[in-house]
Design a protein around this motif. Sequence first.
Motif, PDB file in Angstrom:
ATOM      1  N   ASP A 108      67.403  39.740  16.320  1.00  0.00           N
ATOM      2  CA  ASP A 108      68.063  38.780  17.219  1.00  0.00           C
ATOM      3  C   ASP A 108      68.100  37.399  16.566  1.00  0.00           C
ATOM      4  N   ALA A 109      67.017  37.031  15.925  1.00  0.00           N
ATOM      5  CA  ALA A 109      66.957  35.731  15.246  1.00  0.00           C
ATOM      6  C   ALA A 109      67.883  35.724  14.027  1.00  0.00           C
ATOM      7  N   PHE A 110      67.929  36.837  13.307  1.00  0.00           N
ATOM      8  CA  PHE A 110      68.777  36.915  12.114  1.00  0.00           C
ATOM      9  C   PHE A 110      70.252  36.739  12.487  1.00  0.00           C
ATOM     10  N   ILE A 180      58.816  44.020  23.791  1.00  0.00           N
ATOM     11  CA  ILE A 180      57.961  42.971  24.362  1.00  0.00           C
ATOM     12  C   ILE A 180      58.579  41.640  23.962  1.00  0.00           C
ATOM     13  N   SER A 181      58.685  40.713  24.886  1.00  0.00           N
ATOM     14  CA  SER A 181      59.180  39.373  24.545  1.00  0.00           C
ATOM     15  C   SER A 181      58.341  38.329  25.269  1.00  0.00           C
ATOM     16  N   SER A 182      58.330  37.138  24.690  1.00  0.00           N
ATOM     17  CA  SER A 182      57.613  36.034  25.331  1.00  0.00           C
ATOM     18  C   SER A 182      58.260  35.695  26.668  1.00  0.00           C
ATOM     19  N   THR A 183      59.569  35.808  26.741  1.00  0.00           N
ATOM     20  CA  THR A 183      60.272  35.525  28.008  1.00  0.00           C
ATOM     21  C   THR A 183      59.737  36.436  29.113  1.00  0.00           C
TER      22      THR A 183
HETATM   23  P1  ATP Z   1      61.389  34.392  23.606  1.00  0.00           P
HETATM   24  O1  ATP Z   1      61.613  35.485  24.604  1.00  0.00           O
HETATM   25  O2  ATP Z   1      60.795  33.150  24.161  1.00  0.00           O
HETATM   26  O3  ATP Z   1      62.598  34.119  22.721  1.00  0.00           O
HETATM   27  P2  ATP Z   1      60.266  36.156  21.601  1.00  0.00           P
HETATM   28  O4  ATP Z   1      59.465  37.268  22.145  1.00  0.00           O
HETATM   29  O5  ATP Z   1      61.667  36.442  21.143  1.00  0.00           O
HETATM   30  O6  ATP Z   1      60.244  34.949  22.633  1.00  0.00           O
HETATM   31  P3  ATP Z   1      59.940  34.360  19.413  1.00  0.00           P
HETATM   32  O7  ATP Z   1      58.843  33.389  19.261  1.00  0.00           O
HETATM   33  O8  ATP Z   1      61.289  33.879  19.823  1.00  0.00           O
HETATM   34  O9  ATP Z   1      59.441  35.495  20.443  1.00  0.00           O
HETATM   35  O10 ATP Z   1      60.069  35.260  18.129  1.00  0.00           O
HETATM   36  C1  ATP Z   1      59.637  34.913  16.847  1.00  0.00           C
HETATM   37  C2  ATP Z   1      60.203  35.955  15.885  1.00  0.00           C
HETATM   38  O11 ATP Z   1      59.659  37.244  16.185  1.00  0.00           O
HETATM   39  C3  ATP Z   1      61.734  36.103  15.986  1.00  0.00           C
HETATM   40  O12 ATP Z   1      62.235  36.296  14.672  1.00  0.00           O
HETATM   41  C4  ATP Z   1      61.903  37.356  16.820  1.00  0.00           C
HETATM   42  O13 ATP Z   1      63.094  38.022  16.542  1.00  0.00           O
HETATM   43  C5  ATP Z   1      60.693  38.186  16.418  1.00  0.00           C
HETATM   44  N1  ATP Z   1      60.241  39.076  17.475  1.00  0.00           N
HETATM   45  C6  ATP Z   1      59.749  38.704  18.681  1.00  0.00           C
HETATM   46  N2  ATP Z   1      59.406  39.758  19.412  1.00  0.00           N
HETATM   47  C7  ATP Z   1      59.675  40.861  18.662  1.00  0.00           C
HETATM   48  C8  ATP Z   1      59.546  42.280  18.897  1.00  0.00           C
HETATM   49  N3  ATP Z   1      59.083  42.768  20.053  1.00  0.00           N
HETATM   50  N4  ATP Z   1      59.936  43.115  17.894  1.00  0.00           N
HETATM   51  C9  ATP Z   1      60.446  42.600  16.735  1.00  0.00           C
HETATM   52  N5  ATP Z   1      60.584  41.282  16.466  1.00  0.00           N
HETATM   53  C10 ATP Z   1      60.213  40.419  17.413  1.00  0.00           C
END
Ligand code: ATP
Length: 224
Positions: A108-110, A180-183
Motif C-alpha cells: 500500500d505504501a509502495f 492487521i493495521s494501526s487504524t
Molecule cells: P495505519 O492504518 O495508521 O496506516 P498501518 O498499519 O498501515 O497503519 P503504518 O505505520 O502505516 O501501519 O505502516 C508502516 C509500514 O508497514 C508501511 O509500509 C505499511 O505498508 C507496512 N505494513 C503495515 N502493516 C502491515 C501488514 N499487516 N502487513 C504488511 N505490511 C504492513
Amino acid sequence: MKWGLFGGTFDPVHLGHLRCAEEVLELFTLDKILFIPAGIQPLKTDRDILPFHHRERMIRLAIEGNPSFSTSGIEDRRGGRSYSIETVRHFLNTAPAGTELYFILGQDAFHEMPMWKEWRELLQLCNFVVMTRPGYETKNLTGIFPSDVVALFHYDGASDGFTGPAGHSIFFRGLTLLDISSTDIRNRVKTHRSIRHLVPDPVRDYILKNSDSDYFSLFLDNLP
Ligand code: ATP
Ligand code: MG
C-alpha cells in the motif's frame, strides 16, 4: 553489512509490522532492521498522530529481546516533515562503508511512492523490499510508476527482483498475510474492544496504562 530500513507511522506498532520484518530479515539475510518512526508524516494530515515519543516507546517495547531489531529517532531529530529520501541519504552517509540498504515497505505504501519527495532519485539510492499486504496483489512495477521509470528496471530471475541503472533492486515478496493495521487497532481501543494478540503484550499494557492521558485521548478521539 546489510541493513533494513523500515519506515512508518507506527501509531501503534503491531504484529503485522513485526512478523513481516522478521520474514524480510530472514529472506534477505539482513544484519539488522531499523524501525524508523516518522516525525511529521506529510501524507497523513487528516488526523492527529500520537506524539513521537509514545510511538517510539512502543516500538522499543515491541522489539525488546529481538537482537536484530532496533529503532532510530532520526526523523524526529531532523525536525520538520519526514521525507524518506532524507532518511536514506542519512544512512548512506553514516552507515559503515559498503553497507547495503534495503528500504522495507508494504505494497500500500509502495503504491503511494509517486507522491513522495524526490521519489525518482530515491528509487536509485538503495534496494526496496515490497511486502505483500492483504488487498494488494501487484508483483510488478507497471501501473505504479510511469512507463519511463518502469523501463529503467529489468527483471532479474536469479534474484527475483527488478534491477535499476544504479544496480539496486526492487523485490516483491509474498509474506505471511496478516490483516492487521494501526487504524483497526485505534478503532478497537476507542470502542473498548480487545487488542490482545494484535500487538505485543507490553505494547497493549502501555496503551491501556496511558489511555486516560491527554496524549492518548488524541489517539482515541480524533479517529476518522
Ligand atoms: P495505519 O492504518 O495508521 O496506516 P498501518 O498499519 O498501515 O497503519 P503504518 O505505520 O502505516 O501501519 O505502516 C508502516 C509500514 O508497514 C508501511 O509500509 C505499511 O505498508 C507496512 N505494513 C503495515 N502493516 C502491515 C501488514 N499487516 N502487513 C504488511 N505490511 C504492513
Ligand atoms: Mg498505513
